[in-house]
Write an enzyme that holds these catalytic residues in place. Structure first.
Site, short mmCIF file in Angstrom:
data_model
loop_
_atom_site.label_atom_id
_atom_site.label_comp_id
_atom_site.label_asym_id
_atom_site.label_seq_id
_atom_site.Cartn_x
_atom_site.Cartn_y
_atom_site.Cartn_z
N ASP A 115 -8.50 3.29 2.10
CA ASP A 115 -7.53 4.01 2.89
C ASP A 115 -7.41 4.86 4.16
O ASP A 115 -8.14 5.57 4.39
CB ASP A 115 -6.49 5.21 2.01
CG ASP A 115 -4.97 5.40 3.08
OD1 ASP A 115 -4.91 4.89 3.81
OD2 ASP A 115 -3.84 5.63 2.28
N ASN B 97 2.17 1.59 4.13
CA ASN B 97 3.12 0.11 4.83
C ASN B 97 2.69 0.40 6.56
O ASN B 97 3.37 -0.14 6.65
CB ASN B 97 4.30 -0.32 4.26
CG ASN B 97 4.09 -1.64 5.03
OD1 ASN B 97 6.30 -2.06 5.34
ND2 ASN B 97 3.40 -2.37 4.59
N CYS C 220 -1.11 0.91 7.57
CA CYS C 220 -2.59 0.31 7.56
C CYS C 220 -2.95 -0.15 7.14
O CYS C 220 -2.82 -1.45 7.95
CB CYS C 220 -3.24 1.57 7.56
SG CYS C 220 -2.97 3.62 7.72
N ARG C 221 -3.08 -0.59 5.70
CA ARG C 221 -3.67 -1.73 5.04
C ARG C 221 -2.69 -3.13 4.78
O ARG C 221 -3.43 -4.27 4.91
CB ARG C 221 -3.64 -1.06 3.31
CG ARG C 221 -5.15 -0.58 3.63
CD ARG C 221 -5.70 0.16 2.39
NE ARG C 221 -4.39 0.90 2.14
CZ ARG C 221 -4.30 2.22 1.20
NH1 ARG C 221 -5.53 1.69 0.20
NH2 ARG C 221 -3.28 2.99 1.27
N SER C 222 -1.71 -2.91 4.11
CA SER C 222 -0.50 -3.83 3.56
C SER C 222 -0.61 -4.61 4.95
O SER C 222 -0.28 -6.03 4.58
CB SER C 222 0.13 -3.31 2.69
OG SER C 222 1.29 -2.59 3.56
N CYS D 192 0.70 -1.29 -0.33
CA CYS D 192 0.07 0.23 -0.18
C CYS D 192 0.78 1.39 -0.02
O CYS D 192 2.25 1.36 -0.16
CB CYS D 192 -1.06 -0.09 0.92
SG CYS D 192 -0.20 0.12 3.12
P1 4NP Z 1 -1.62 3.12 4.18
O1 4NP Z 1 -2.06 4.15 4.27
O2 4NP Z 1 -0.81 2.98 2.47
O3 4NP Z 1 -2.77 2.24 4.55
O4 4NP Z 1 -0.26 2.83 5.31
C1 4NP Z 1 -0.72 5.19 4.91
C2 4NP Z 1 -0.58 5.73 5.58
C3 4NP Z 1 0.26 7.00 5.70
C4 4NP Z 1 -0.02 7.49 4.97
C5 4NP Z 1 -0.70 8.35 4.12
C6 4NP Z 1 -1.31 6.77 3.70
N1 4NP Z 1 0.72 9.04 4.63
O5 4NP Z 1 0.54 9.88 3.99
O6 4NP Z 1 2.39 9.07 5.66
#
Ligand code: 4NP
Length: 156
Positions: free
Chosen positions: A125, A11, A13-15, A8
């Site tokens: 997300d 890395n 939240c989702r993955s 994702c």
């Molecule tokens: P993920 O979510 O892609 O599911 O891990 C996010 C985590 C952090 C950020 C964006 C999306 N960020 O902007 O730091």
């Protein structure tokens, strides 16, 4: 040995949720030794950081732990190393496709394409939606479908 990589944007939240869910699922199925499961980010924004508290909490309510998980960015070597690479949304797929050597492009899949009737859907997300429960629901559907598909193939 089947090697799976969940990807994702951050890395955190989702993955990592998918990594932890799938690790738990293969362990429950008695197939731990047949799988290598990791997760990674398309960005370097969260490199070195542990999973988001929302991800840890929703996994904990389902009896799933996250230990020793830290965000890392996808590397070019990952495309050779892993058998299947699942991107959580279409942006992840675009980013993966843009750096993947041509010979390995076939390994990249949109995560929800594994679920009958939910092909083409993004996993929203929760960094932006704050809806970790919906993310968990979709991730449990996707990972369960992937495990079933892989169990139906030869697991050496
Ligand atoms: P993920 O979510 O892609 O599911 O891990 C996010 C985590 C952090 C950020 C964006 C999306 N960020 O902007 O730091």
């Amino acid at each position: 040995m089947v090697k799976l990589l969940y990807v994702c944007l951050g890395n955190i939240c989702r993955s990592p949720m998918a990594e932890a869910f799938m690790q738990h699922a293969v362990t429950k199925a008695g197939l731990k030794d047949k799988f290598q499961i990791e997760s990674a980010a398309t960005s370097r924004w969260e490199s070195g950081n542990p999973p988001h508290i929302g991800t840890k909490k929703i996994l904990a309510t389902h009896g799933i732990e996250t230990v020793n998980m830290f965000s890392r960015q996808v590397t070019i070597a990952d495309f050779n190393e892993f058998d299947a690479i699942y991107g959580m949304d279409r942006h992840n797929i675009e980013d993966l496709n843009s750096i993947c050597p041509t010979e390995f492009l076939h390994k990249i899949h949109l995560f929800m394409d594994s679920v009958e009737g939910k092909q083409g859907l993004d996993v929203p997300d929760p960094w932006y939606t704050d809806n970790f429960a919906l993310t968990y629901q979709l991730i449990s559907e996707g990972c369960s479908a992937q495990l079933k598909q892989l169990q139906d193939t030869k697991l050496d």
